[in-house]
Design a protein around this motif. Structure first.
Motif, PDB file in Angstrom:
ATOM      1  N   ILE A  11       0.838  -1.205   0.000  1.00  0.00           N
ATOM      2  CA  ILE A  11       0.000   0.000   0.000  1.00  0.00           C
ATOM      3  C   ILE A  11       0.870   1.252   0.000  1.00  0.00           C
ATOM      4  N   LEU A  12       1.930   1.253   0.820  1.00  0.00           N
ATOM      5  CA  LEU A  12       2.825   2.408   0.880  1.00  0.00           C
ATOM      6  C   LEU A  12       3.552   2.600  -0.450  1.00  0.00           C
ATOM      7  N   LEU A  13       3.931   1.485  -1.092  1.00  0.00           N
ATOM      8  CA  LEU A  13       4.604   1.569  -2.389  1.00  0.00           C
ATOM      9  C   LEU A  13       3.685   2.191  -3.442  1.00  0.00           C
ATOM     10  N   LEU A  14       2.438   1.744  -3.479  1.00  0.00           N
ATOM     11  CA  LEU A  14       1.483   2.296  -4.441  1.00  0.00           C
ATOM     12  C   LEU A  14       1.188   3.770  -4.145  1.00  0.00           C
ATOM     13  N   LEU A  15       1.117   4.112  -2.851  1.00  0.00           N
ATOM     14  CA  LEU A  15       0.877   5.506  -2.480  1.00  0.00           C
ATOM     15  C   LEU A  15       2.044   6.389  -2.911  1.00  0.00           C
ATOM     16  N   ALA A  16       3.279   5.885  -2.721  1.00  0.00           N
ATOM     17  CA  ALA A  16       4.462   6.635  -3.152  1.00  0.00           C
ATOM     18  C   ALA A  16       4.453   6.834  -4.665  1.00  0.00           C
ATOM     19  N   GLY A  17       4.053   5.779  -5.403  1.00  0.00           N
ATOM     20  CA  GLY A  17       3.966   5.893  -6.856  1.00  0.00           C
ATOM     21  C   GLY A  17       2.920   6.896  -7.291  1.00  0.00           C
ATOM     22  N   TRP A  18       1.794   6.889  -6.612  1.00  0.00           N
ATOM     23  CA  TRP A  18       0.731   7.854  -6.928  1.00  0.00           C
ATOM     24  C   TRP A  18       1.221   9.285  -6.715  1.00  0.00           C
ATOM     25  N   VAL A  65       8.313  13.345   0.384  1.00  0.00           N
ATOM     26  CA  VAL A  65       7.247  12.455   0.846  1.00  0.00           C
ATOM     27  C   VAL A  65       7.324  11.104   0.132  1.00  0.00           C
ATOM     28  N   ALA A  66       7.513  11.115  -1.187  1.00  0.00           N
ATOM     29  CA  ALA A  66       7.587   9.863  -1.942  1.00  0.00           C
ATOM     30  C   ALA A  66       8.787   9.024  -1.503  1.00  0.00           C
ATOM     31  N   SER A  67       9.913   9.668  -1.283  1.00  0.00           N
ATOM     32  CA  SER A  67      11.107   8.938  -0.849  1.00  0.00           C
ATOM     33  C   SER A  67      10.912   8.323   0.542  1.00  0.00           C
ATOM     34  N   ALA A  68      10.280   9.083   1.433  1.00  0.00           N
ATOM     35  CA  ALA A  68      10.040   8.566   2.784  1.00  0.00           C
ATOM     36  C   ALA A  68       9.129   7.338   2.749  1.00  0.00           C
ATOM     37  N   LEU A  69       8.094   7.391   1.917  1.00  0.00           N
ATOM     38  CA  LEU A  69       7.185   6.249   1.799  1.00  0.00           C
ATOM     39  C   LEU A  69       7.892   5.027   1.211  1.00  0.00           C
ATOM     40  N   LEU A  70       8.756   5.250   0.232  1.00  0.00           N
ATOM     41  CA  LEU A  70       9.495   4.144  -0.372  1.00  0.00           C
ATOM     42  C   LEU A  70      10.449   3.496   0.638  1.00  0.00           C
ATOM     43  N   ILE A  71      11.075   4.309   1.476  1.00  0.00           N
ATOM     44  CA  ILE A  71      11.982   3.772   2.498  1.00  0.00           C
ATOM     45  C   ILE A  71      11.223   2.902   3.490  1.00  0.00           C
TER      46      ILE A  71
END
Length: 392
Positions: A11-18, A65-71
């Protein structure tokens, strides 16, 4: 427990992609388009227009934000998958997780964002506002740290030039063809059935060796004056321009300038015609235009220096093609460069219609008087200052 952890990571990966797709998309939406869509009550356009009022903070904020979610997604995925595995298998799994994160969380979303910028940006308006708010808060800490680290350090002229070049490269990576092209009204063209004598005269007067060829109002080819010289040398004299013209390449106005530069270098093409989403010609761009975005103005021995702004009795006489940023620097007045690229666009925005010669419009302490029109296009403006100026 493992399934729940993996689901959370997904879910976090998809959110980061979005978020990455939305950030890429909004960076390619002109604020003027968002304002127009907002006026037409297009869903999501108004918050995007509000965000674009401070365009510079969007990309770094979204990136944080995207980088933090990916981490976090990577940590959760590794925690769920590597437990009890041998080091070699754990290392291979870690590499696989990194590849998935890169593709799903960055590469594919960027392509989606470029595919239809306005649709993606408007559909993600609420998420963008949240991401920019969180990422902007994190980025606010960076200037203070940089200021503390840089105390007492002097910047040399050479370092300043290097920084300017690096800034140009970074800006060029996000620049689209529409921002660097010569607009259709400024294009020098010649009719396909024009005699060769007219081509020679036009090339001599304008100083261009490559001239688009038009027929029935549409661009149908490109003539390179050099192609004519061997024919004349052999005693052959073509009857019309159509006999010496070459095919011409077309590119969309939303194409990245950096991608176009690479393609022109590989194909050895120096000039292409720019079209809008409906296929109508909106301008042309040369390889020189693209290089000037990186290194500044390039002039040769035959170029006459063109003055776009000059001092008048009560202010400045301004060519409407002058960039808004340049006028702001001269006048010392902050102008909305994100909404309009040129002074002519600014005047059209203030008028909200096609103005007439002699009409005046105000923006802050500046007074704009239209002194010359070319059809429906603002050609020249006189700018005066009324009242106290606030520094940019």
């Amino acid at each position: 427990m493992t399934a729940l952890t993996l689901a959370s990571a997904g879910i976090l990966l998809l959110l980061a992609g979005w978020i990455r797709a939305a950030g890429t998309a909004v960076a390619r939406v002109p604020r003027a388009d968002a304002l127009r869509d907002a006026a037409d009550a297009v869903s999501g356009a108004e918050p995007v227009a509000d965000l674009l009022e401070d365009r510079d903070i969007i990309t770094p904020a979204v990136g944080v934000v995207a980088s933090a979610l990916l981490i976090v997604a990577s940590v959760l995925a590794m925690a769920a998958l590597v437990t009890g595995l041998r080091p070699s298998r754990a290392l291979a799994l870690a590499a696989g997780v990194a590849v998935v994160n890169l593709v799903v969380g960055d590469l594919v979303p960027r392509r989606i964002g470029r595919w239809n910028p306005r649709r993606v940006a408007y559909g993600s308006a609420r998420l963008l506002r949240l991401a920019v708010g969180l990422g902007g808060w994190a980025n606010d800490l960076l200037p203070e740290l940089e200021q503390e680290d840089g105390v007492g350090e002097a910047v040399t002229e050479e370092e300043e030039q290097e920084r300017e070049l690096i800034d140009s490269v970074l800006e060029f990576a996000e620049t689209i063809v529409r921002e660097v092209m010569t607009p259709r009204p400024d294009m020098v063209t010649i009719s396909a059935d024009a005699p060769v004598e007219e081509l020679i005269k036009l090339s001599t007067q304008q100083g261009f060796s490559r001239i688009p060829v038009v027929s029935n109002g549409d661009v149908v080819g490109l003539v390179i004056v050099k192609d004519l010289l061997p024919m004349l040398n052999e005693g052959r004299r073509p009857e019309s321009v159509a006999e010496v013209m070459r095919p011409v390449e077309f590119v969309p106005e939303t194409k990245l300038a950096s991608a176009l530069l690479s393609e022109l270098q590989e194909s050895h093409i120096h000039q292409v015609i720019v079209v809008d989403e409906y296929g109508d010609v909106v301008g042309l761009v040369t390889i020189e235009d693209l290089l000037e975005e990186l290194v500044g103005e390039i002039a040769d021995e035959t170029d006459d220096e063109e003055e776009l702004i000059s001092v008048a009795d009560n202010g400045w006489r301004v060519d409407a093609r002058l960039p808004v940023d340049d006028l702001a620097e001269v006048t010392g007045v902050a102008l909305p460069a994100e909404e309009w690229d040129t002074v002519g666009g600014l005047v059209l925005g203030l008028a909200e219609r096609v103005p007439r010669e002699g009409e005046e419009f105000a923006f802050g302490p500046l007074q704009f008087q239209v002194t010359r029109m070319q059809g429906r296009r603002v050609s020249e403006v006189e700018v005066r200052v009324n009242g106290q100026i606030e520094a940019v």
